[in-house]
Design a protein around this motif. Structure first.
Motif, PDB file in Angstrom:
ATOM      1  N   SER A  34       1.014  -1.163   0.106  1.00 10.71           N
ATOM      2  CA  SER A  34       0.053  -0.145  -0.155  1.00 10.71           C
ATOM      3  C   SER A  34       0.591   1.212  -0.040  1.00 10.71           C
ATOM      4  O   SER A  34       1.553   1.298   0.958  1.00 10.71           O
ATOM      5  CB  SER A  34      -0.741  -0.028   0.992  1.00 10.71           C
ATOM      6  OG  SER A  34      -0.041   0.676   2.283  1.00 10.71           O
ATOM      7  N   ASP A  35       0.949   1.753  -0.883  1.00 11.10           N
ATOM      8  CA  ASP A  35       1.552   3.389  -0.948  1.00 11.10           C
ATOM      9  C   ASP A  35       0.483   4.356  -0.563  1.00 11.10           C
ATOM     10  O   ASP A  35       0.260   5.045  -1.551  1.00 11.10           O
ATOM     11  CB  ASP A  35       2.436   3.486  -2.394  1.00 11.10           C
ATOM     12  CG  ASP A  35       1.631   2.752  -3.486  1.00 11.10           C
ATOM     13  OD1 ASP A  35       2.235   2.465  -4.293  1.00 11.10           O
ATOM     14  OD2 ASP A  35       0.307   3.101  -3.554  1.00 11.10           O
ATOM     15  N   GLY A  36       0.324   4.225   0.599  1.00 17.32           N
ATOM     16  CA  GLY A  36      -0.706   5.368   1.167  1.00 17.32           C
ATOM     17  C   GLY A  36      -0.826   5.308   2.563  1.00 17.32           C
ATOM     18  O   GLY A  36       0.173   5.017   3.250  1.00 17.32           O
ATOM     19  N   HIS A  37      -1.975   5.515   3.099  1.00 13.73           N
ATOM     20  CA  HIS A  37      -2.085   5.423   4.343  1.00 13.73           C
ATOM     21  C   HIS A  37      -3.437   4.568   4.778  1.00 13.73           C
ATOM     22  O   HIS A  37      -4.464   4.972   4.914  1.00 13.73           O
ATOM     23  CB  HIS A  37      -2.319   6.713   4.820  1.00 13.73           C
ATOM     24  CG  HIS A  37      -1.414   7.839   4.509  1.00 13.73           C
ATOM     25  ND1 HIS A  37      -1.647   8.453   3.434  1.00 13.73           N
ATOM     26  CD2 HIS A  37      -0.392   8.274   5.223  1.00 13.73           C
ATOM     27  CE1 HIS A  37      -0.362   9.397   3.303  1.00 13.73           C
ATOM     28  NE2 HIS A  37       0.271   9.281   4.369  1.00 13.73           N
ATOM     29  N   TYR A  84      -2.083   3.984   9.085  1.00  6.45           N
ATOM     30  CA  TYR A  84      -1.203   3.601   9.406  1.00  6.45           C
ATOM     31  C   TYR A  84       0.125   3.836   8.259  1.00  6.45           C
ATOM     32  O   TYR A  84      -0.236   3.878   7.043  1.00  6.45           O
ATOM     33  CB  TYR A  84      -1.110   2.095   9.724  1.00  6.45           C
ATOM     34  CG  TYR A  84      -1.909   1.842  10.964  1.00  6.45           C
ATOM     35  CD1 TYR A  84      -1.253   1.779  12.181  1.00  6.45           C
ATOM     36  CD2 TYR A  84      -3.141   1.765  10.747  1.00  6.45           C
ATOM     37  CE1 TYR A  84      -1.915   1.316  13.340  1.00  6.45           C
ATOM     38  CE2 TYR A  84      -3.999   1.705  11.771  1.00  6.45           C
ATOM     39  CZ  TYR A  84      -3.510   1.546  13.510  1.00  6.45           C
ATOM     40  OH  TYR A  84      -4.312   1.059  14.348  1.00  6.45           O
ATOM     41  N   HIS A  85       1.352   4.106   8.796  1.00  6.05           N
ATOM     42  CA  HIS A  85       2.568   4.294   7.851  1.00  6.05           C
ATOM     43  C   HIS A  85       3.576   4.053   8.334  1.00  6.05           C
ATOM     44  O   HIS A  85       3.693   4.031   9.614  1.00  6.05           O
ATOM     45  CB  HIS A  85       2.395   5.645   7.144  1.00  6.05           C
ATOM     46  CG  HIS A  85       2.575   6.743   8.024  1.00  6.05           C
ATOM     47  ND1 HIS A  85       3.714   7.125   8.522  1.00  6.05           N
ATOM     48  CD2 HIS A  85       1.615   7.382   8.966  1.00  6.05           C
ATOM     49  CE1 HIS A  85       3.777   8.041   9.401  1.00  6.05           C
ATOM     50  NE2 HIS A  85       2.412   8.315   9.629  1.00  6.05           N
ATOM     51  N   PHE A  86       4.742   3.569   7.527  1.00  2.73           N
ATOM     52  CA  PHE A  86       5.927   3.338   8.204  1.00  2.73           C
ATOM     53  C   PHE A  86       6.556   4.500   9.002  1.00  2.73           C
ATOM     54  O   PHE A  86       6.249   5.878   8.486  1.00  2.73           O
ATOM     55  CB  PHE A  86       7.017   2.822   7.418  1.00  2.73           C
ATOM     56  CG  PHE A  86       6.475   1.213   6.939  1.00  2.73           C
ATOM     57  CD1 PHE A  86       6.761   0.491   7.733  1.00  2.73           C
ATOM     58  CD2 PHE A  86       5.961   1.235   5.593  1.00  2.73           C
ATOM     59  CE1 PHE A  86       6.469  -0.956   7.501  1.00  2.73           C
ATOM     60  CE2 PHE A  86       5.609  -0.042   5.501  1.00  2.73           C
ATOM     61  CZ  PHE A  86       5.821  -1.015   6.177  1.00  2.73           C
ATOM     62  N   THR A  87       7.048   4.305   9.900  1.00 10.40           N
ATOM     63  CA  THR A  87       7.701   5.609  10.594  1.00 10.40           C
ATOM     64  C   THR A  87       8.930   6.196   9.883  1.00 10.40           C
ATOM     65  O   THR A  87       9.243   7.614  10.089  1.00 10.40           O
ATOM     66  CB  THR A  87       8.297   5.221  12.175  1.00 10.40           C
ATOM     67  OG1 THR A  87       9.000   3.921  11.959  1.00 10.40           O
ATOM     68  CG2 THR A  87       7.150   4.989  12.985  1.00 10.40           C
ATOM     69  N   ASP A  88       9.697   5.660   8.970  1.00 12.52           N
ATOM     70  CA  ASP A  88      10.746   6.075   8.542  1.00 12.52           C
ATOM     71  C   ASP A  88      10.214   6.990   7.102  1.00 12.52           C
ATOM     72  O   ASP A  88      10.890   7.527   6.498  1.00 12.52           O
ATOM     73  CB  ASP A  88      11.708   5.183   7.834  1.00 12.52           C
ATOM     74  CG  ASP A  88      11.147   4.120   6.812  1.00 12.52           C
ATOM     75  OD1 ASP A  88       9.889   4.189   6.701  1.00 12.52           O
ATOM     76  OD2 ASP A  88      12.127   2.915   6.752  1.00 12.52           O
ATOM     77  N   ASP A  89       8.969   6.805   6.893  1.00 15.95           N
ATOM     78  CA  ASP A  89       8.412   7.492   5.963  1.00 15.95           C
ATOM     79  C   ASP A  89       7.827   8.910   6.517  1.00 15.95           C
ATOM     80  O   ASP A  89       6.784   9.183   6.855  1.00 15.95           O
ATOM     81  CB  ASP A  89       7.198   6.951   5.295  1.00 15.95           C
ATOM     82  CG  ASP A  89       6.491   7.744   4.161  1.00 15.95           C
ATOM     83  OD1 ASP A  89       7.051   8.641   3.714  1.00 15.95           O
ATOM     84  OD2 ASP A  89       5.343   7.361   3.648  1.00 15.95           O
ATOM     85  N   VAL A  90       8.844   9.763   6.723  1.00 14.93           N
ATOM     86  CA  VAL A  90       8.540  10.806   7.467  1.00 14.93           C
ATOM     87  C   VAL A  90       8.033  12.171   6.649  1.00 14.93           C
ATOM     88  O   VAL A  90       8.628  12.661   5.521  1.00 14.93           O
ATOM     89  CB  VAL A  90      10.074  11.606   8.041  1.00 14.93           C
ATOM     90  CG1 VAL A  90       9.556  12.663   8.840  1.00 14.93           C
ATOM     91  CG2 VAL A  90      10.350  10.609   8.977  1.00 14.93           C
ATOM     92  N   HIS A  91       6.758  12.580   7.001  1.00 14.55           N
ATOM     93  CA  HIS A  91       6.186  13.517   6.205  1.00 14.55           C
ATOM     94  C   HIS A  91       4.937  14.061   7.163  1.00 14.55           C
ATOM     95  O   HIS A  91       4.560  13.273   8.137  1.00 14.55           O
ATOM     96  CB  HIS A  91       5.414  13.212   4.789  1.00 14.55           C
ATOM     97  CG  HIS A  91       4.562  12.077   4.702  1.00 14.55           C
ATOM     98  ND1 HIS A  91       4.882  10.723   4.656  1.00 14.55           N
ATOM     99  CD2 HIS A  91       3.289  12.128   5.008  1.00 14.55           C
ATOM    100  CE1 HIS A  91       3.898   9.975   4.576  1.00 14.55           C
ATOM    101  NE2 HIS A  91       2.889  10.673   4.987  1.00 14.55           N
TER     102      HIS A  91
END
Lengths: 145, 145
Positions: A34-37, A84-91
DNA sequence: ATCTTTGCAAACTTTTTGCACCAAT
DNA sequence: ATTGGTGCAAAAAGTTTGCAAAGAT
């Protein structure tokens, strides 16, 4: 590579004493793909396609675990379910109150505020758990319906 | 004067075609009296002291009405219930993820960000519906428990 | 008399929990 | 064989809704 990502994460989980089950691997896959949230519900639906017995509670529990390991984070974008999203995807997120659209912004945009809050209030803003609500460009143009 | 405030608001409501009931007056009183960010539940409890039949749904419905009239607004400070406050009480909130404390900050602090978001993304941030989560001064000092 | 507002109960949405069973180590 | 993870069902928590009765205008 997305495959690598899943492997890397399962390795990490094992290190921490976790067990790798097919549900977990599938949830990780869905999360990586999933490239999203995604919401917990969306992830469940996704995984259920190949793994019909999966229950939503398993997804929540696993996501909690991943949050504990600081691998993912959840954000409340508005009134609906958390995403949810990965924590290293900081935005950061701009969420439109009217149309619900989500605009991702680089965290550099909020660095000024972040510094100000530390200086003036000793408050360490957590930029990941932070959604800014308001009115997006498109909705601002439209007459109030 | 707080009395005046209630009168002024009931007048406003009447203007808009609303009806003034004792429940509504009592809810307004509770809202004016609470110098904080009451939840719907807290307001209900407050009013029930003098008006035992009041039901939570009435409070929610009335608060919705007041939001429609742009008299109050609700904010989500964290994971719990939403909190309500008058729209003319313009300020923002820093919410500590760890201890849950709420620090009010003047909106001047976030004006820089607000302007930046308009310039760069055409996004009109709604500063009222906006809580910043993070870690407060006190919790930052403590060792991670 | 009319038309809102209320109280109630029940639904709803999102997330959590207790428990017996199953499966990974 | 352990111990942690899973599926299930049921409960939370917060909020919304349908409806008939009560109340404001």
């Amino acid at each position: 590579m997305k495959e690598d990502r899943v492997e890397q994460l399962t390795a990490r989980l094992k290190d921490e004493g976790g067990r790798i089950t097919s549900s977990r691997r599938a949830i990780l896959r869905a999360l990586v793909d999933s490239d999203g949230h995604p919401t917990a519900e969306q992830l469940t639906a996704e995984v259920k396609a190949t793994h019909p017995a999966l229950h939503e509670s398993t997804v929540y529990r696993f996501l909690d675990e991943l949050e504990r390991l600081d691998v993912v984070d959840h954000v409340h974008l508005g009134h609906g379910p958390g995403v949810y999203h990965f924590t290293d995807d900081v935005h950061n997120h701009l969420v439109c109150d009217l149309c619900g659209s989500v605009t991702e912004i680089p965290s550099s945009v909020i660095e000024g505020l972040q510094q100000k809050l530390i200086n003036e209030f000793g408050f360490e803003m957590e930029p990941r758990h932070f959604a800014v609500s308001g009115c997006c460009r498109d909705c601002a143009k439209k007459p109030t319906t």
